[in-house]
Every structure is written in structure tokens, then in C-alpha cells.
Design an enzyme around this catalytic site. Structure first.
Site, PDB file in Angstrom:
ATOM      1  N   ASP A   1      44.684 -37.225  33.573  1.00  0.00           N
ATOM      2  CA  ASP A   1      44.307 -37.216  32.156  1.00  0.00           C
ATOM      3  C   ASP A   1      42.930 -36.608  31.931  1.00  0.00           C
ATOM      4  O   ASP A   1      42.187 -36.349  32.876  1.00  0.00           O
ATOM      5  CB  ASP A   1      44.365 -38.649  31.587  1.00  0.00           C
ATOM      6  CG  ASP A   1      43.733 -39.696  32.492  1.00  0.00           C
ATOM      7  OD1 ASP A   1      42.987 -39.309  33.415  1.00  0.00           O
ATOM      8  OD2 ASP A   1      43.973 -40.893  32.277  1.00  0.00           O
TER       9      ASP A   1
ATOM     10  N   ASN B   1      45.239 -53.256  29.606  1.00  0.00           N
ATOM     11  CA  ASN B   1      46.436 -53.485  28.787  1.00  0.00           C
ATOM     12  C   ASN B   1      47.687 -52.918  29.463  1.00  0.00           C
ATOM     13  O   ASN B   1      48.726 -52.781  28.838  1.00  0.00           O
ATOM     14  CB  ASN B   1      46.252 -52.879  27.388  1.00  0.00           C
ATOM     15  CG  ASN B   1      46.007 -51.380  27.446  1.00  0.00           C
ATOM     16  OD1 ASN B   1      46.005 -50.793  28.531  1.00  0.00           O
ATOM     17  ND2 ASN B   1      45.795 -50.762  26.302  1.00  0.00           N
TER      18      ASN B   1
ATOM     19  N   HIS C   1      47.853 -49.863  30.856  1.00  0.00           N
ATOM     20  CA  HIS C   1      48.035 -48.409  30.774  1.00  0.00           C
ATOM     21  C   HIS C   1      47.880 -47.757  32.142  1.00  0.00           C
ATOM     22  O   HIS C   1      47.160 -48.243  33.007  1.00  0.00           O
ATOM     23  CB  HIS C   1      47.133 -47.764  29.712  1.00  0.00           C
ATOM     24  CG  HIS C   1      45.677 -47.678  30.011  1.00  0.00           C
ATOM     25  ND1 HIS C   1      44.716 -48.294  29.243  1.00  0.00           N
ATOM     26  CD2 HIS C   1      44.993 -47.020  30.981  1.00  0.00           C
ATOM     27  CE1 HIS C   1      43.520 -48.009  29.728  1.00  0.00           C
ATOM     28  NE2 HIS C   1      43.654 -47.254  30.786  1.00  0.00           N
TER      29      HIS C   1
ATOM     30  N   GLU D   1      49.367 -45.524  26.829  1.00  0.00           N
ATOM     31  CA  GLU D   1      49.053 -46.821  26.240  1.00  0.00           C
ATOM     32  C   GLU D   1      50.340 -47.574  25.890  1.00  0.00           C
ATOM     33  O   GLU D   1      51.414 -46.972  25.792  1.00  0.00           O
ATOM     34  CB  GLU D   1      48.240 -46.599  24.952  1.00  0.00           C
ATOM     35  CG  GLU D   1      46.885 -45.923  25.171  1.00  0.00           C
ATOM     36  CD  GLU D   1      45.788 -46.892  25.615  1.00  0.00           C
ATOM     37  OE1 GLU D   1      46.085 -47.881  26.324  1.00  0.00           O
ATOM     38  OE2 GLU D   1      44.626 -46.648  25.256  1.00  0.00           O
TER      39      GLU D   1
HETATM   40  C1  GLP Z   1      40.897 -45.244  32.234  1.00  0.00           C
HETATM   41  C2  GLP Z   1      41.705 -44.137  32.917  1.00  0.00           C
HETATM   42  C3  GLP Z   1      42.798 -44.698  33.786  1.00  0.00           C
HETATM   43  C4  GLP Z   1      42.239 -45.799  34.650  1.00  0.00           C
HETATM   44  C5  GLP Z   1      41.802 -46.956  33.778  1.00  0.00           C
HETATM   45  C6  GLP Z   1      41.249 -48.138  34.563  1.00  0.00           C
HETATM   46  O1  GLP Z   1      41.286 -45.493  30.934  1.00  0.00           O
HETATM   47  N1  GLP Z   1      42.266 -43.198  32.012  1.00  0.00           N
HETATM   48  O2  GLP Z   1      43.366 -43.646  34.548  1.00  0.00           O
HETATM   49  O3  GLP Z   1      43.212 -46.237  35.560  1.00  0.00           O
HETATM   50  O4  GLP Z   1      40.815 -46.507  32.880  1.00  0.00           O
HETATM   51  O5  GLP Z   1      39.947 -47.859  34.946  1.00  0.00           O
HETATM   52  P1  GLP Z   1      39.104 -48.697  35.976  1.00  0.00           P
HETATM   53  O6  GLP Z   1      39.633 -48.324  37.312  1.00  0.00           O
HETATM   54  O7  GLP Z   1      37.705 -48.219  35.774  1.00  0.00           O
HETATM   55  O8  GLP Z   1      39.303 -50.119  35.648  1.00  0.00           O
END
Ligand code: GLP
Length: 244
Positions: free
Chosen positions: A67, A136, A138, A143
Site C-alpha cells: 500500500d 481493526n 485491516h 479496512e
Molecule cells: C498500517 C499499514 C498496515 C500495517 C498496520 C499495522 O495501517 N497500512 O500494512 O499492517 O498499519 O501497523 P503496525 O505494525 O505499526 O501496528
């Protein structure tokens, strides 16, 4: 689904890096699907260390990232292009021409999504997709929704994701409201899927996503249906589920 329990973040990172290393050794020209966020940083550090020791060669590896924020240039320090360069690419011998992310600055969102789907297709799909897990549920920026989005698309970020990611920006107003993300179908078509999750704050969503029903309201739950899905999580993240 295979669950690998790690003591802590460091052990989780080493185990995940071992799985990625095996992929790169077995298929030097593999396509790695890569992720951003705090969760994979330790995994990338470990891969860099093994690369520096001469154990890994990324010269033929191709990558596609999950992304990218809409509206951020690759030079913006919160863009995922910048994150990947700083946390992995600049430290290893991957050919930057073989690395791919959605272009956050593309003006025509539909054309950019079509271009990115074309890139993934032209590489023959993904051999191993690395994922983190949002609070959540995702994955990438898919989402919670009424249906599982299939291919690369533009998403409106939920307030919960904006709040969570605002920790990395100077102020919450600077967090983009939109992002490009690979879709669920593309993730599900990866030959292997590897997720890293760490911390007590993820324990509820781990229980919901992997021990609850498969539903687009918890996008990661679809991974229960993947034929080669490995979850590497630390004890804190697994504290609400019973594991061996
Ligand atoms: C972001 C990214 C995701 C990631 C998520 C969790 O929104 N787009 O790809 O997995 O956050 O992030 P973290 O690993 O910092 O908790």
C-alpha cells in the site's frame, strides 16, 4: 493456518526473517510482497544482518508493496516508499528497478490501480506476502467493509487507522485520508502468506481474526481460508487465545 509462537518481538522478527530467507534461498528470483508499519521493522533488520554476513542475496528478488498513502511523494518521510528505502532497500542489494509500490502522487486513481494490478500480474503473482495486522483487523489498507475488496483500490481510511498512524506524523491533520492498497484477492492469491503480530494491544484482534468467523468486517479473518498462511506472533499478541 500455522501459528508460530515467539517469546517477544525480537524472537518473532527472527522467526519471520528465517521464513523469508528460506524463500529467497529456495527461489532467488522470487516475488516478495512487502509491508510497512512497526511490526515488520525487526524482520527487515534481521534480513539486513544476514545479508551483511553474506547469507542472503537479493539481486534477483522482485518486490511489490501492499500500500501507499495518497498524496505523499516517495521523498516524504511518512510515505511507504521512503519507509521501504530506509528500513530495507538501501541496506541490501535489491535492484531498485525491481521494487514496486503504488504511486501516491498519481492523479488518476483508477489508472494507478490498473497499473499496479498490471505490475503484479506481469510478475506472475506473489510468492510470499508479508503482512502486519491493524487494530481493526485491516491488512494492507483493506479496512472493515461489507465485502472483501478484490484488487488494488483507493480506500478512505477509517478514523481508527488515522488515529493509530498519527503517532508517526507531526500532527493528526497531516495523516492522509486516502490510500492505495492491494486488494484481498491479490493477497489471497499469494502462494504463501506470513503475518507478524506483536504486543498485548493486538491480542483482541488476533482472537477475533483467527478464532472468530470469517467476515469482511475483520478483513484479516479471510486468511483462515488461505492454504499456506503462517502467523508468527509473540506471547502477548497470543494471550487471548489458547495455543500449543
Ligand atoms: C498500517 C499499514 C498496515 C500495517 C498496520 C499495522 O495501517 N497500512 O500494512 O499492517 O498499519 O501497523 P503496525 O505494525 O505499526 O501496528
Amino acid at each position: 493456518m500455522k501459528i508460530i509462537k515467539a517469546k517477544d518481538y525480537a524472537e518473532m522478527s527472527r522467526k519471520a526473517a528465517n521464513i523469508i530467507s528460506a524463500q529467497v534461498i529456495m527461489k532467488p528470483d522470487c516475488v516478495l510482497g512487502l509491508a510497512t508499519g512497526s511490526s515488520p521493522i525487526g524482520t527487515y533488520k534481521q534480513l539486513i544482518e544476514w545479508y551483511e554476513k553474506g547469507d542472503l542475496d537479493f539481486s534477483a528478488v522482485k518486490s511489490v508493496n501492499l500500500d501507499e498513502y495518497k498524496g505523499l511523494t516517495a521523498e516524504h518521510d511518512q510515505s511507504y516508499a521512503y519507509f521501504m528505502y530506509e528500513n530495507l532497500f538501501k541496506h541490501i542489494n535489491i535492484d531498485m528497478a525491481n521494487t514496486n509500490l503504488p504511486n501516491g502522487m498519481a492523479e488518476d486513481a483508477d489508472a494507478e490501480c490498473a497499473r499496479y494490478n498490471g505490475v503484479i500480474d506481469s510478475l506472475g503473482g506473489i510468492d510470499l506476502q508479508l503482512l502486519g495486522l491493524g487494530h481493526n483487523g485491516h491488512i494492507g489498507f483493506n479496512e472493515p467493509d461489507d465485502t472483501f475488496p478484490t484488487l488494488t483500490h483507493l480506500v478512505t481510511l477509517t478514523q481508527s487507522t488515522i488515529n493509530a498512524n498519527s503517532r508517526l506524523f507531526a500532527s493528526i491533520d497531516e495523516v492522509p485520508g486516502y490510500a492505495f492498497t492491494m486488494g484481498i484477492q491479490t493477497i489471497m492469491q499469494a502462494k504463501k502468506v506470513l503475518m507478524v503480530v506483536s504486543g498485548a494491544d493486538k491480542a483482541d484482534i488476533v482472537a477475533k481474526a483467527f478464532f472468530g468467523p470469517v467476515t469482511p468486517q475483520v478483513p484479516a479473518s479471510v486468511l483462515q481460508l488461505h492454504s499456506d498462511f503462517t502467523l508468527v506472533a509473540d506471547e502477548a499478541a497470543l494471550s487471548k487465545v489458547v495455543t500449543a
